[in-house]
Design a protein around this motif. Structure first.
Motif, mmCIF file in Angstrom:
data_model
loop_
_atom_site.group_PDB
_atom_site.id
_atom_site.type_symbol
_atom_site.label_atom_id
_atom_site.label_comp_id
_atom_site.label_asym_id
_atom_site.label_seq_id
_atom_site.Cartn_x
_atom_site.Cartn_y
_atom_site.Cartn_z
ATOM 1 N N HIS A 158 2.021 13.827 -35.212
ATOM 2 C CA HIS A 158 1.624 12.365 -35.909
ATOM 3 C C HIS A 158 2.652 12.124 -34.718
ATOM 4 C CE1 HIS A 158 1.390 10.751 -39.361
ATOM 5 N NE2 HIS A 158 2.560 10.315 -39.545
ATOM 6 N N GLY A 159 3.969 12.242 -34.887
ATOM 7 C CA GLY A 159 4.763 11.611 -33.815
ATOM 8 C C GLY A 159 4.668 10.812 -32.635
ATOM 9 N N ARG A 176 2.791 6.036 -29.583
ATOM 10 C CA ARG A 176 1.129 5.491 -29.330
ATOM 11 C C ARG A 176 1.557 3.936 -30.094
ATOM 12 N NH1 ARG A 176 -2.963 6.839 -25.642
ATOM 13 N NH2 ARG A 176 -4.149 4.899 -26.167
ATOM 14 N N TYR A 177 1.410 4.480 -31.311
ATOM 15 C CA TYR A 177 0.554 3.255 -32.204
ATOM 16 C C TYR A 177 2.203 1.970 -31.590
ATOM 17 C CZ TYR A 177 0.528 0.166 -36.482
ATOM 18 O OH TYR A 177 0.293 -0.953 -36.752
ATOM 19 N N ASP A 182 1.687 0.731 -28.261
ATOM 20 C CA ASP A 182 0.145 -0.959 -28.457
ATOM 21 C C ASP A 182 0.931 -1.873 -29.072
ATOM 22 O OD1 ASP A 182 -1.444 1.285 -26.652
ATOM 23 O OD2 ASP A 182 -2.480 2.286 -28.968
ATOM 24 N N GLU A 183 1.651 -1.683 -29.768
ATOM 25 C CA GLU A 183 2.104 -2.885 -31.122
ATOM 26 C C GLU A 183 2.623 -3.532 -30.214
ATOM 27 O OE1 GLU A 183 1.387 -4.276 -34.655
ATOM 28 O OE2 GLU A 183 0.113 -3.271 -33.642
ATOM 29 N N LEU A 184 3.628 -3.216 -29.402
ATOM 30 C CA LEU A 184 4.581 -3.913 -28.524
ATOM 31 C C LEU A 184 4.035 -4.783 -27.168
ATOM 32 C CD1 LEU A 184 7.685 -1.103 -28.585
ATOM 33 C CD2 LEU A 184 8.004 -3.505 -29.838
ATOM 34 N N THR A 185 2.695 -3.452 -26.558
ATOM 35 C CA THR A 185 2.437 -4.420 -25.203
ATOM 36 C C THR A 185 1.512 -5.504 -25.993
ATOM 37 O OG1 THR A 185 2.053 -2.214 -25.031
ATOM 38 C CG2 THR A 185 0.816 -3.930 -23.565
#
Ligand code: C2E
Ligand code: MG
Ligand code: MG
Ligand code: MG
Length: 283
Positions: free
Chosen positions: A5-6, A11-12, A15-18
């Protein structure tokens, strides 16, 4: 499970930062293009003298008309311009365009008004602001005495001595100086006294809850009294209701801006407001 989960969380986020970085880069590239293609324009919001109820000035507020995304708010692109250094070019364009418009109104015989231009703290610190201002006045022939610059507390707090020198030079030339969004920064009396200012603009956040929040009303009243002690003119921002205006008038506030009178409007609409007022007073 927790571990998996961590990892997916990480990753989430990455991805958001990218995505955020990509959007920012995209905005930067588009803003660069907009400056080149002249897609920016100025809106003007009337500034009203409270006792006479007349327009005595206007604040120039930049807008970006993007062909693909429509009208983009300065709150979205000014921070990007500040981070990328584009603010120097953008700020110079705003100064020049405001003075050009002011000169045009003067040549059309409209009543003389004061034009207020926002100067970003980054622009104030990192570019030769004196040169930009003098250049805009020289190129357009707009009088220095009808130009006001809006600075924020944060622009003045760093390199205080240098800031005092720059402001003094501007003022000596006849330019008026306003402190914008007052009450949201350091709001120190000592520094207000040090800087050669003409106008103090009470931040909208102190006006919003008049007449419902007693604290805000007391703060607004105290700011008016304090500003007058320092011989500054006081303008309240974001006045939307008659109740707010009545309260501010009772406190002795000199001027206001806000949706109650008019939102920021394109130049031709502002011109109509000025003409209507001029015709009114001829009757
Ligand atoms: P600001 O200088 O404090 O400008 C006041 C903002 O409040 C403007 O938003 C104006 O449209 C809005 N406003 C005025 N009256 C009312 C009201 O009655 N109700 C409400 N809800 N809002 C009101 P705007 O035009 O979106 O500009 C936001 C900020 O972007 C400005 O805050 C200023 O800090 C910055 N900005 C705008 N134009 C320029 C510019 O040419 N150069 C620089 N450096 N900054 C700019
Ligand atoms: Mg302003
Ligand atoms: Mg303001
Ligand atoms: Mg504000």
């Amino acid at each position: 499970r927790a571990k998996a989960h961590g990892r997916s969380c990480f990753r989430y986020f990455s991805d958001e930062l990218t995505r955020a970085a990509e959007q920012r880069l995209d905005l930067e590239v588009r803003l660069q293009r907009a400056l080149r293609l002249n897609e920016l324009c100025l809106y003007f919001q009337p500034q009203i003298d409270i006792s006479s109820n007349r327009i005595i000035g206007a604040e120039a507020l930049v807008r970006w008309q993007d062909p693909a995304h429509g009208l983009i708010s300065p709150a979205q692109f000014i921070p990007v311009a500040e981070e990328t250094g584009l603010i120097k070019q953008l700020g110079e364009w705003v100064l020049l365009e405001a003075c050009r418009q002011g000169k045009e109104w003067q040549q059309k015989g409209l009543p003389a008004i004061n034009l207020a231009v926002n100067i970003s703290p980054v622009q104030f610190r990192n570019s030769n602001i004196l040169e930009s201002v003098f250049n805009a006045l020289k190129q357009t022939g707009y009088p220095a005495s009808l130009l006001e610059l809006e600075l924020t507390e944060s622009a003045l707090m760093t390199h205080e001595n240098e800031a005092v020198e720059i402001l003094s030079a501007l003022r000596k030339y006849g330019i008026r100086l306003a402190i914008d969004d007052f009450g949201t920064g350091y709001s120190s009396l000592a520094y207000l006294k040090r800087f050669p200012l003409d106008v103090l603009k009470i931040d909208k956040s102190f006006v919003d809850d008049i007449p419902h929040k007693k604290d805000d009303m007391e703060i607004a009243a105290a700011i008016v009294a304090m500003a007058h002690t320092l011989r500054l003119k006081v303008l309240a921002e974001g006045v939307e209701t008659e109740e707010q205006l009545t309260f501010l008038k009772e406190q002795g506030c000199d001027c206001y801006q806000g949706y109650l009178m008019s939102p920021p409007v394109p130049a031709d609409q502002f011109e109509q407001l000025l003409r209507a007022q001029a015709e009114d007073s001829e009757k």
